[in-house]
Write an enzyme that holds these catalytic residues in place. Sequence first.
Site, PDB file in Angstrom:
ATOM      1  N   GLU A  96      28.099  50.297  34.113  1.00  0.00           N
ATOM      2  CA  GLU A  96      28.320  50.647  35.526  1.00  0.00           C
ATOM      3  C   GLU A  96      29.788  50.950  35.804  1.00  0.00           C
ATOM      4  O   GLU A  96      30.335  50.530  36.822  1.00  0.00           O
ATOM      5  CB  GLU A  96      27.805  49.529  36.438  1.00  0.00           C
ATOM      6  CG  GLU A  96      26.310  49.327  36.335  1.00  0.00           C
ATOM      7  CD  GLU A  96      25.770  48.244  37.266  1.00  0.00           C
ATOM      8  OE1 GLU A  96      26.566  47.669  38.041  1.00  0.00           O
ATOM      9  OE2 GLU A  96      24.561  47.978  37.221  1.00  0.00           O
ATOM     10  N   GLU A 130      19.403  47.898  32.177  1.00  0.00           N
ATOM     11  CA  GLU A 130      19.489  46.692  33.014  1.00  0.00           C
ATOM     12  C   GLU A 130      18.406  46.805  34.067  1.00  0.00           C
ATOM     13  O   GLU A 130      18.371  47.785  34.824  1.00  0.00           O
ATOM     14  CB  GLU A 130      20.877  46.583  33.646  1.00  0.00           C
ATOM     15  CG  GLU A 130      21.162  45.240  34.287  1.00  0.00           C
ATOM     16  CD  GLU A 130      22.638  45.109  34.678  1.00  0.00           C
ATOM     17  OE1 GLU A 130      23.502  45.394  33.823  1.00  0.00           O
ATOM     18  OE2 GLU A 130      22.910  44.755  35.826  1.00  0.00           O
TER      19      GLU A 130
END
Length: 784
Positions: free
Chosen positions: A400, A476
């Site tokens: 991220e 994720e």
Amino acid sequence: MRELESNWKFQKGDFENASQTNFNDSKWQKVSVPHDWAIYGPFDKEVDKQTVAIVQNGEKTASEKTGRTGALPHIGTAWYRNKFSISAAEKGKKVILLFEGAMSEPQIYLNGKKVGEWAYGYSYFYFDVSDFLQEGENTLAVKLTNKEFASRWYPGAGLYRKVSLIIKNKESIEQWGTSITTPLVSKEVAKVNVKTKATGENGYLVTTIFDANGQKISSDKATTKFGTEFEQNIKVDNPKLWSPESPYLYKAVSQWFVGDELKDEVTTRFGIREIKYEANKGFSLNGEVRKFKGVCLHHDLGPLGTAINKAALRRQLTILKDMGCNAIRSSHNMPSLEQLELCDEMGFMFLAESFDEWAKPKVKNGYNRFFEAYAEKDIVNLVHATRNHPCIVMWSSGNEVPDQHGEAGVKRAKWLQEIFHREDPTRPVTVGMDQVKATMESGFGALLDIPGLNYRVHLYEEAFKKFPQGFILGSETASTVSSRGIYKFPVVKEKNKQYPDFQCSSYDLEACSWSNVPDEDFVLQDDKPWVIGEFVWTGFDYLGEPTPYDEKWPSRSSYFGISDLAGLPKDRFYLYRSRWNTEKATLHILPHWNWEGREGQTTPVFVYTSYDSAELFVNGKSMGIQKKNTATPQNRYRLMWMDVKYEPGTVKVVAFDKDGKAVAEEQIQTAGDPYQIVLNADRNSIQADGKDLSYVTVSVVDKNGIPCPTATNQLQFKVKGKGKYRAACNGDATSLEQFHLPTMKLFSGKLVVTLQSVEEAGTMELTVSGKGLKTATLSVNAAK
């Protein structure tokens, strides 16, 4: 290798001359390493209070976050000092000082002189210290600095992984200089490729392969060096292939001779296995297509903090194995070498991650400060130190990262991926992407070997169409939130739900604004062949990041775990187990059945089971048969009786096989008042090595032996004999009780006490007591 484990002196604070040989450290604390100095607390909301908008959570305006890094006192400078002896014979040799992790920004001194420094607290690094050593006593000093605003979870503090001296001849095999791959694998034969870097001229290398029983299989002698490297191809007939179901390990012993004198010998464990990632087909291991049933794990070990402990890691993996998990993602940092060794042995595939930040910051003092100077060095060390582990099936260069936006980020992604490829051409590279729309437009997602999507279940189809790879990884997933044994009414699926007690409902229907409940990922995994698996956030709760209560106090650890911070399974564990563990049946009822004051009120009952249908009974009266169906993702994976009215007594579920035959049953009962303490150790016999652990689950039952699921009694712990009390944890994210003190409250009727061996064989005895309760005692044996 000489591990520098004992006789360390430690002191928090900065000391002008602490690097000097004659510095007086007599009043410093004596500790052993690995060591995490911050885990002992106390918890304090003022620690690392961050006023920030968490961009990756979709926040637009900054607000005060109190428990984001665990509210433990990890910020500041600290020093470690140790002394060791070097003999006259060793003085002329090559001596390497190896650190497997130091939190953080370590500066290393030997005999008052600075040897070097590193930046990243998660990186493995080493220095050749041959020129700094003297015959006789040597003084090692390490300065560590943890800055505020440097992390977004609890990073730990100190020399939390091993420190070692490696003493060898100057003519030797280089540190991490062996690379073993298996470029050709079949049931009949395997080609084992061994590349070895060695220093010294006019020598030859002998590499011998042994099976798991120590029997010699084959050997090869190489006399030609290409630069500093030998390359050998060794044949193994009828190889036993490494897999999660059969994690078979071989051993390669490399011997470096100069003239005919043996100068160095290095032993490397490896596995023979073949991995492939193919468009529209997905991931295959040894020719068999399979999906990743994975979890993400932070590096803390709950009440032990970040100080690495192999017994604690083994317990985590044992719990995950029972759930049917087959893969681990190290989030968002480099894994410990112990974790990789265990994954090799126990059979877990591994996604080894490197960074949570690149050049653009998420937190002010994060890795962004070091990216330009250190990223390549850190990746090289990660790959060289871990590449021979068969468990590793892919690398991740980031999670991220804000660099997903813009042209510079695309170039960084390509640069990092090419470093991984250069150092290890055999494994692909991923990035956990949350800005999926941006990466579709910029080309960021297209250039990755494996496009990893963090959440964004609604974008999977579009990503699959737009990205060229032909498959998608759930790098994720879920981020469902729950508190073990806590249930909230009414039972509805909801996001960002908060309650006055700062807990989350264990009906497993609550998630965050960006995330989702497990069933939505299950649908994608089951229905889309091009989705190659998932890594659930997270396998266990971890210290810090107490979403959705980042702005509330007290709340100092996560709610995301499938198991809680103590390692106790939440209800969600059985939801994953019912789908992932294909060897054993699962049948689990929730909620508990102690609801004084809810008589006559709607109290839904869920059953997580590997069976397709079941009948529910309350006090002998049928509530009907439920069968899994496709009406909603929840109906597909859970059996739910939404209209049950609470009345004290017995709830029983009877499960049916595909022919409608009753094959299993489970029941829960309303408990009376807490009466007696019950102790249950995961291991009643451990090693007397001063490190091994026994985890004792502590619970209370009523006079009839029925567990009391709402008990919150304050308990006291005493240990005598050949062992010591190490820590306790109850899994309550709002608890401010310190883990190392010998008292704690039960949470939802349970807690876990950790016992540690000493370096002396014998029996240790744990006694647990509480006001108004019958005391319990348990013995654990420690053997040499």
